[in-house]
Design an enzyme around this catalytic site. Structure first.
Site, PDB file in Angstrom:
ATOM      1  CB  ILE B 157      -0.951   0.013   1.222  1.00  0.00           C
ATOM      2  CG1 ILE B 157      -1.744  -1.311   1.293  1.00  0.00           C
ATOM      3  CG2 ILE B 157      -1.873   1.228   1.160  1.00  0.00           C
ATOM      4  CD1 ILE B 157      -2.562  -1.654   0.061  1.00  0.00           C
ATOM      5  CD  GLU B 366      -2.492   2.656  -9.324  1.00  0.00           C
ATOM      6  OE1 GLU B 366      -3.481   2.999 -10.002  1.00  0.00           O
ATOM      7  OE2 GLU B 366      -1.724   3.451  -8.790  1.00  0.00           O
TER       8      GLU B 366
END
Lengths: 246, 387
Positions: B157, B366
């Site tokens: 993250i 992503e």
């Protein structure tokens, strides 16, 4: 405190120039234009002075509509308003007359220029404006502080500095050192610049003092001849026979 | 067709370019070497106004268009991917979901401070067992006594654990529908909440000066009003957030490719072998011609996707294409650039070594390149079948 900063719209320092019209002008296609660097530094210092005290900063350019993005950048950096004198800036005398006319109307305390624009390297407009208005002109300023009703300035001289003080109003031409580096406009400044006033005024009549005949580029550099470090004899021979330097 | 940028867009691009050269370039190599997230540099990026560029002014943003934001990411990535990652993740993944799905109260509470650069926000989606298969999410949340109770963990993250991180938008399983499919919901979790902990991840190959974290939720309780969007809207929020995120990852690929190209151009005009600048060898110049062509194509595709978004048209397919193509050409151009640098390209003293490592995330993060192809191919099939 009212400050006027004169902004030249000049070719980027890395631009490749090709002349047109028999060498009288140059091709403006695909050329990036910038605020002349000394003026960008002077504007940066003007912004610092304003932020330390109070006042307004106006930027001015004598030029046609194409120079407006350059003025907008000055507004994005933090100037309060801009004036464009709508005319082709044919020579220093013409530009100086236009600026002097604006100063007469507005009574600025300090008029900043750069020590020269980096395209034509004229270095005359500031001094001419001062002369036309009969006010002091301080050139090559590498530092300026305000001190009540006067300003303390430092000038660059050959091998040293000169410190002077001067009452307002005066013209100061900024050079390297007047601000450590030019301010980069932040996003907020760019968005605010859209809404700041940019006044376009017509030029006053002024006779041309000079006429440009043509421009030429420097001769291309000759090929570089490499000589081995231990071959001093050959170096001396070439300097003597080819370069005729000895 | 008009390919001209507006005067404002040019000014934004040039200002960010100058900023990257002045503030980021001199420290990029050292921060990478030390794997150090720079609070100071992040704050400077905030002062430039690059966080929340596309938000309206009432939330602390600049009211700029998508293309301006994307060009800003591109210009930063041209110099350093770590800083571009902090910028892109915070804008697209941190600020994005709060802005698009937050209540007015949530927006006013978080967005103004997130636009300053003094605080960063993360998006918690990926889990140890849920990468490309995001439906494998195990983190669970349920409501008890007007509070969400969250249990689980997140991994990889960005902006989750640094001193500037103040919270995360977390996706959790909150139930099942009548067909037995998992229902996902996103919940806001602030740093400092009991049961919420963050651990910085070390030993990264790339983006070493950006902050990557593991997030842990151990009976973590937040007010029920911390729900972002509606219950069961988690998938929708995730998918639209990723559509936007793909544009900024595309910008990172494009910027990195341009930066690697710049380095190779410079080096090949300085380095001599066999008595000639190596650019004059056809092998080098033809490789550079190919690289320049790929960069041009990548830029046109990415900017078009931004144009679609700015003109309120569907852009998800083009965003996936941009992310795929920009990431892939970043790899190809960085590879050619290292080859041109020869042995020096393998040394940490040369920026191209960092570029070569940094590009490798782009085909993975992503949404991998494979997932992009999956997304694009589904759009193609839907178009063909008239769905």
């Amino acid at each position: 405190m009212k400050i006027l900063v004169c902004i030249s719209h000049v070719l980027d320092t890395t631009a490749k120039i090709s002349f047109t019209d028999g060498g009288k002008s140059y091709d403006k296609n695909n050329i990036q234009f910038i605020i002349s660097p000394y003026e960008e530094l002077a504007l940066t210092r003007a912004l610092e002075l304003k932020e330390a005290g109070e006042g307004t900063i106006t930027v001015i350019n004598v030029g046609e509509a194409e120079t407006e993005p350059t003025l907008r950048k000055a507004l994005a950096m933090g100037a309060d308003d801009a004036i464009r004198v709508n005319a082709n800036p044919t020579d220093a005398m013409f530009v100086a007359k236009q600026i002097a006319e604006v100063v007469k109307q507005e009574n600025y305390d300090i008029i900043f220029t750069g020590k020269e624009s980096i395209d034509y390297n004229g270095g005359q407009v500031g001094e001419m404006v001062a002369e036309m208005l009969d006010i002091p002109s301080i050139t090559s300023v590498s530092h300026i502080d305000l001190n009540g009703n006067t300003a303390d300035l430092q000038r660059e001289m050959d091998g040293g500095y000169e410190k002077v003080s001067c009452d307002f109003p005066f013209v100061a031409s900024g050079q390297k050192g007047i601000a450590p580096e030019a301010r980069i406009p932040a996003m907020r400044g760019i968005m605010m610049a859209r809404k700041k006033p940019l006044k376009v005024i017509e030029a006053v009549e002024a006779n041309l003092a000079t006429e440009v005949k043509n421009h030429t580029l420097p001769e291309p550099k000759g090929a570089c001849v490499m000589i081995e470090p231990d071959n001093a004899k050959e170096l001396i021979r070439l300097l003597h026979e080819e370069a005729k330097a000895l | 067709m008009n390919f001209d940028l507006s005067d404002d867009q040019k000014m934004i691009r040039d200002a960010v370019r100058d900023f990257a050269q002045r503030e980021i370039k001199p420290v990029a190599q050292e921060l990478d070497e030390k794997a150090q997230f720079s609070v100071e540099l992040t704050k400077k990026i905030g002062e430039m106004g690059l966080f929340g560029m596309y938000l309206p002014e009432q939330y602390g943003g600049q009211g700029m268009d998508t293309l301006s934001y994307i060009m800003a990411v591109e210009e930063i990535a041209r110099v350093d991917s770590s800083q571009a990652a902090t910028l892109a993740a915070h804008n697209s993944l941190g600020i994005g979901p709060l802005y698009y799905y937050g209540t007015e109260e949530q927006k006013m509470k978080y967005l103004p401070q997130l636009c300053t650069g003094n605080a960063l926000w993360a998006f918690g989606l990926t889990e140890p067992d849920a990468g490309s298969d995001s439906r494998g999410t195990k983190t669970k949340a349920f409501v008890e006594n007007n509070e969400w109770v969250i249990n689980g963990s997140k991994i990889f993250i960005t902006n989750g654990a640094s001193d500037l991180a103040i919270g995360a938008t977390v996706q959790a399983v909150t139930g099942e529908d009548e067909k037995g499919r998992k229902e996902y919901t996103t919940v806001i979790v602030e740093k400092g909440t009991k049961g919420y902990s963050t651990v910085p991840m070390h030993g990264k190959m790339m983006w070493r000066a950006s902050d990557t974290a593991e997030l842990y939720f151990d009976d973590c309780r937040v007010p029920e009003s911390n729900l972002l969007g509606k219950i069961g809207e988690g998938s929708k929020i995730m998918l639209s957030t990723l559509d936007n995120g793909r544009l900024s990852i595309g910008a990172m690929g494009l910027g990195l490719a341009q930066g690697a190209f710049d380095l190779a151009m410079q080096y090949s005009h300085e380095r001599k072998q066999f008595g000639k600048f190596i650019y004059t060898f056809q092998n080098t110049s033809f490789n550079m011609a190919d690289a320049a062509t790929k960069i041009e194509l990548a830029r046109n595709l990415l900017y078009k996707a931004c144009w679609l978004k700015d003109n309120k048209r569907p852009f998800a397919k083009e965003a996936a294409m941009s992310k795929l193509y920009c990431s892939e050409i970043a790899k190809e151009v960085a590879d050619v650039a290292v080859q041109i640098h020869g042995g020096y390209g393998l040394m940490k003293d040369y920026d191209i070594e960092r570029f070569y490592r940094d590009q490798r995330l782009l085909q993975i993060g992503e949404g991998t390149s494979e997932i992009q192809r999956l997304v694009i191919s589904r759009y193609l099939s839907d178009e063909f079948l008239g769905k």
